[in-house]
Design an enzyme around this catalytic site. Structure first.
Site, PDB file in Angstrom:
ATOM      1  N   THR A 247      -5.723   5.866  -0.244  1.00  0.00           N
ATOM      2  CA  THR A 247      -5.661   5.447  -1.654  1.00  0.00           C
ATOM      3  C   THR A 247      -4.636   4.339  -1.877  1.00  0.00           C
ATOM      4  OG1 THR A 247      -4.057   7.195  -2.131  1.00  0.00           O
ATOM      5  CG2 THR A 247      -6.375   7.713  -2.474  1.00  0.00           C
ATOM      6  N   CYS A 248      -3.640   4.261  -0.983  1.00  0.00           N
ATOM      7  CA  CYS A 248      -2.641   3.217  -1.155  1.00  0.00           C
ATOM      8  C   CYS A 248      -3.238   1.830  -0.971  1.00  0.00           C
ATOM      9  CB  CYS A 248      -1.497   3.422  -0.174  1.00  0.00           C
ATOM     10  SG  CYS A 248      -2.016   3.383   1.556  1.00  0.00           S
ATOM     11  N   MET A 249      -4.345   1.752  -0.208  1.00  0.00           N
ATOM     12  CA  MET A 249      -4.999   0.465   0.036  1.00  0.00           C
ATOM     13  C   MET A 249      -6.380   0.398  -0.594  1.00  0.00           C
ATOM     14  SD  MET A 249      -2.768  -1.179   1.704  1.00  0.00           S
ATOM     15  CE  MET A 249      -3.725  -2.573   2.246  1.00  0.00           C
TER      16      MET A 249
ATOM     17  N   GLY B 182       0.805  -1.213   0.000  1.00  0.00           N
ATOM     18  CA  GLY B 182       0.000   0.000   0.000  1.00  0.00           C
ATOM     19  C   GLY B 182       0.837   1.262   0.000  1.00  0.00           C
TER      20      GLY B 182
END
Length: 1030
Positions: free
Chosen positions: A997-999, A716
């Site tokens: 947003t990374c995940m 992530g």
């Protein structure tokens, strides 16, 4: 070994099956046969010895007799013909009879006598004006047999004397009649007298000379003369040797000439026209040969030999001047005159095209110094040579051939061939004649495309002939009638089972493709030129069916996965060569038509796809070396886009599996300062090898205070890093990229003025974008189409300019359609560059600042300007970007997609979001599950959002406003909704929704009402707030 008790002796048996007497008989027969053969050989040797002796005695007796006759001749007429008068040439005189008997060309004394005799003959003829009376006396009719014999023998003696002494007389072979004191001039002028068309025996003289291979002798004389210093510096005056040829050539065996037909091996075509640059040496002979009737005879003779596969050309003495190349150049140089005749027959044009086709196919490809060698998007020359030693022709010979196939020649040839071809009219026409004319023209042009520089030929064919219109009319009519079979039956170069559309398509496709690079958008979409949009839709169907037939239904026995077929294969299997070539040019044309359709849709995208692509085909396409994989590489548009995306994702997954380390145990770890993200990423990523780049990368962020942020990167954080760095690197404020008027990105031509190491940064950015694609991370970066074409190593043309500079495009189109005198506008072949206020002037061509734009060269100017802006200015930046990109994404993978499809693969689908698909592929955490009242409210609100708000939401939770191409099932990691607070207290429900947003994670508080949830969610996604890292 031991006694058996039997005292009798056993009979000995010969296991060979023959008795001793029989063996002796066979031996006797063999000896008898050998003795008989020995006697026969002895008899033959004795007979040969007698023949040799008889021949030797005869030659010796002849030499003795010649010597006696020569002695008598000299006593009677003098060593230098001092005692000769005009009566010596009459029938009753022994003068000519004795001379013709003893003359030996190698004898210097005989040569001197011959020269003096010819000098006297000329003087007597000029004084009396009657050469016939000089030889015949009073009555020619009663002595014509003797007179004819003496004249033809004397004529041959003159040319034989020059031929035998040609090396000694090297500098005297190219003399003019005015040089009357030179021996060769005297002999050749005498021949001219004896070949006077007014003589009653002239045909008999020429026939005799042709039987004695006169053209072979003349060829050797001319070849020797060309090597002399005089042969290199000839003036325009007519030479005596040229005059002799001019008198012999018209005797072609047709009325009123009664000369017999000459063996093609020793004819004028084989012996004289194969001399390099013969018309430069003999320009007056060129005028004679260019006579339509005469040229037609000799060219038809050549075509007949080609049809019979008769090899009649002399053995080449120079690799720079092969006979077939010289014959081609000399023939084509005069063909213009023949084709320009008002009533030039179709048969004549067919013969010219057939001969030229045969000779062109034997030539090595002629390299062009023009820009076509740099701009060919798919390498037109790739079909030709493979592992064959290169043959380099003389530059002057190459120039002669290329100059001969000029605009005038191509116009005249196509006009004659297509004159009687119906172009869709209702009047009756001859189908066989039409097929023969089109097949002949196509064969010639196909050979020309493979050999000669393409750009000039293509432009002429596209804009100065009716080729495209005629071929399209023919193909359209054949497609409607479903009848293509007549052409292979009429052309010997194709077997009867070859498809009838092969030859028309191998020419039509590259010429029409070239037209599409020159036409502008208004011509194509609004004026519908050169073909109507309705015709183009039908053309797409014809091309698609033909290509599928070639690649899948009836493919070549050996797939040509490389660039070319070898020269040997082209000679042994011309149909395979043409099939391979047709496959390439159809693919290129369909790809270009697909680009036009992507700019402004005029047909369904499914029209480019094959109808019979199924799951079996897709499974085969993934495997290298299969026929389906070959189709995927050469004609990817035949396969549905989604199928190609599945293949691409499979390839990416396989590559990641082969190079990646699972989970957090990555071998490559970056430490990135958030306030120096671009510099740190550049320094650390540039140090990685290509193999390391394909592996997993884990990121540790350092905040502004220099403290490492908490959290372990399981994928992530790396996704968050990629989103932030791509947003920063491709920001126009950084100076490496600029925006078009449509906010599409392309490399900044002045990037070198902003960053000293700008090219290294472009290499890094190419690697960065490829890494995002490699890891399946969508990046919301809109690239200009003309820049994406550089990832496919394609060339941009005029019709790509509106996306970069609409104003410049309008100005160029104004010039293209300007009706007045363009030179009045005072334009020159220069362009002004204005980067960051610094104005520089750059020449479009060498010497361009002194080259004015005129009506004749305005098209060249327009395309040079387009080339400068679309290709030249960004060539360095694009090249380095591409090198970095190809470190992770091979060219073969990119070639599966066009530019518009590449943008979709990088940034996701442009279609509206499928909320049901997103819901079906959503995970829940923190106490939420499917059926929870908050979840139900959330999905109702999402369905009620406008398309714009749905995209805002997707960007809010994933960092990209577009969904995965194949659906949310392929979103990595899967979308998740997590409860943001443990209870529905007032404090928790006052919070805004947040995201990671990374995940791909949405943190949603448990709001009490639908209205509250909608208000809070709209505020969060509209303000673009709430991005954090959990």
């Amino acid at each position: 070994m031991f006694f058996s008790g039997d005292p009798s002796t056993r009979k000995r048996v010969d296991l060979g099956g023959r008795s001793t007497k029989e063996r002796d008989a066979r031996k006797l027969l063999e000896q008898t046969r050998m003795e008989r053969n020995r006697r026969l050989l002895q008899k033959q040797q004795n007979s040969a010895a007698l023949k040799i002796q008889r021949f030797f005695r005869g030659r010796r007796a002849m030499a003795i007799e010649r010597s006696k006759v020569r002695h008598d001749f000299c006593e009677a007429y003098g060593d230098n013909c001092q005692n000769v008068d005009r009566h010596c040439f009459e029938p009753d005189s022994r003068f000519l009879r004795q001379f013709l008997f003893f003359f030996k060309a190698q004898n210097s004394g005989d040569f001197v006598i011959l020269v003096e005799m010819c000098r006297l003959l000329q003087n007597f003829t000029h004084s009396s004006g009657d050469i016939v009376g000089l030889f015949s006396g009073v009555d020619y009719s009663s002595e014509h047999n003797l007179v004819d014999f003496r004249v033809k023998k004397l004529a041959f003696t003159c040319i034989e004397a020059i031929h035998q002494n040609r090396n000694r007389l090297r500098d005297q072979l190219l003399v003019t009649p005015e040089e009357a004191s030179i021996s060769t001039a005297i002999l050749m002028e005498t021949m001219s007298l004896l070949l006077d068309p007014k003589l009653p025996c002239v045909c008999k003289v020429v026939s005799y000379l042709q039987k004695r291979n006169i053209f072979k002798l003349l060829r050797e004389i001319i070849t020797t003369a060309k090597e002399s210093p005089k042969g290199q510096t000839m003036t325009g005056s007519i030479v005596s040797l040229e005059r002799v040829l001019m008198l012999i050539v018209p005797h072609d065996g047709r009325e009123p000439c009664c000369c017999p037909v000459v063996d093609p091996r020793w004819s004028f075509s084989s012996m004289i026209l194969t001399i390099p640059l013969i018309w430069q040496l003999f320009p007056n002979l060129k005028v004679v040969f260019a006579n339509p009737s005469l040229s037609q005879h000799y060219i038809h003779q050549m075509a007949f030999c080609i049809g019979k596969e008769t090899h009649v050309l002399p053995i080449d003495t120079s690799t720079e001047f092969p006979g077939y190349a010289c014959l081609l150049g000399n023939t084509l140089e005069t063909a213009n005159v023949v084709l320009s005749q008002p009533e030039c027959p179709l048969d004549m044009a067919i013969d010219i095209a057939s001969v030229a086709t045969f000779l062109l196919e034997t030539l090595p490809p002629v390299k062009s110094s023009e820009r076509e060698s740099r701009q060919s998007s798919s390498d037109e020359d790739d079909m030709l040579i493979d592992d064959v030693p290169e043959l380099v022709l003389n530059r002057a010979l190459v120039q002669q051939i290329t100059n001969a196939i000029d605009s005038r020649f191509l116009q005249q040839l196509t006009n004659v061939l297509f004159h009687e071809v119906s172009r869709g009219s209702t009047q009756a026409y001859d189908e066989d004649k039409e097929a023969l004319a089109i097949g002949t023209a196509s064969s010639f042009l196909h050979a020309a495309f493979n050999t000669l520089p393409l750009e000039r030929i293509m432009t002429i064919l596209a804009y100065r002939t009716e080729l495209v219109a005629v071929l399209w009319s023919y193909m359209k009519r054949c497609h409607e009638k479903q009848k293509w079979s007549s052409m292979p039956k009429l052309l010997s170069c194709l077997p009867g089972d070859a498809p009838g559309w092969l030859l028309p398509l191998v020419v039509f496709c590259p010429v029409y493709k070239h037209m599409l690079t020159i036409v502008d958008n208004e011509e194509f979409y609004e004026r519908e030129k050169p073909l109507s949009l309705q015709d183009i839709r039908l053309l797409i169907i014809i091309l698609k069916q033909a290509l599928w037939q070639l690649l899948w239904v009836n493919p070549l026995t050996q797939l040509n996965t490389g660039k070319s077929l070898s020269n040997d294969l082209s000679k042994k299997n011309p149909v395979d060569l043409i099939q391979n070539r047709v496959g390439v040019v159809i693919s290129e044309l369909l790809s270009q038509l697909q680009d036009w359709n992507n700019r402004q849709q005029f047909t369904s995208s499914s029209d480019f796809q094959a109808d019979t692509v199924n799951e079996y085909f897709i499974s085969q396409a993934i495997m290298e070396g299969t026929r389906a994989n070959y189709i995927l590489m050469q004609a990817p548009f035949l396969i549905p886009f989604t199928s190609r995306v599945k293949i691409f994702t499979t390839q990416l997954a396989t590559a990641r599996q082969n190079h990646g380390s699972p989970g957090i145990f990555a071998r490559n770890r970056f430490t990135i300062r958030r306030d120096h993200i671009l510099e740190d990423a550049y320094n650390q990523m540039s140090a990685l090898s290509e193999d390391d780049l394909r592996g997993s990368i884990r990121v540790q962020f350092v905040n502004e205070l220099g403290v490492e942020e908490a959290g372990i990167d399981g994928g992530g954080i790396f996704k968050d890093f990629m989103e932030k760095i791509t947003r920063a690197a491709f920001d126009v404020q950084y100076g490496l990229f600029k925006e078009t008027s449509d906010h599409m990105l392309y490399p900044n031509p002045g990037s070198g003025m902003v960053h000293e190491q700008h090219l290294q940064f472009f290499h890094f950015l190419g690697t960065l974008l490829a890494k995002a694609m490699f890891e399946g991370i969508l990046v919301d970066i809109p690239f200009a189409t003309f820049f994406l074409s550089k990832l496919k190593q394609k060339y941009n043309y005029l019709n790509d300019l509106p996306s970069l500079d609409p104003e410049l495009y309008r100005h160029l189109i104004f010039l293209k359609r300007y009706k007045g005198d363009i030179s009045d506008l005072e334009l020159y072949f220069v362009i002004l560059n204005n980067e960051y206020g610094e104005r520089t002037e750059e020449e479009l061509l060498p010497g361009g600042k002194d080259m004015r734009v005129t009506n004749e060269n305005v098209i060249t100017f327009i395309h040079l300007v387009s080339n400068h802006r679309l290709n030249f200015q960004i060539r360095q930046q694009s090249t380095h970007f591409l090198r970095g990109f190809q470190q992770l994404i091979p060219k073969e993978w990119i070639d599966m997609f066009n530019e518009h499809e590449l943008q979709v693969i990088m940034s996701g689908s442009v279609d509206s979001l499928d909320i049901d698909d997103l819901r079906n592929n959503t995970n829940y955490a923190g106490g939420y599950q499917e059926g929870h009242y908050v979840i139900d409210m959330f999905w109702e609100i999402m369905k009620g959002f406008s398309n714009e708000n749905q995209k805002k939401f997707l960007k809010f939770v994933t960092g990209c406003s577009r969904g995965p191409l194949l659906g949310f099932k392929y979103l990595e990691p899967s979308f998740c909704i997590q409860r943001a607070a443990g209870s529905a207290s007032n404090e928790s429900v006052d919070r805004l929704p947040t995201s990671a947003t990374c995940m791909n994670l949405l943190k949603l508080p448990p709001y009490q009402s639908k209205e509250q949830l909608e208000t809070k969610l709209m505020y969060a996604i509209s303000a673009e707030a709430g991005f954090d890292l959990s």
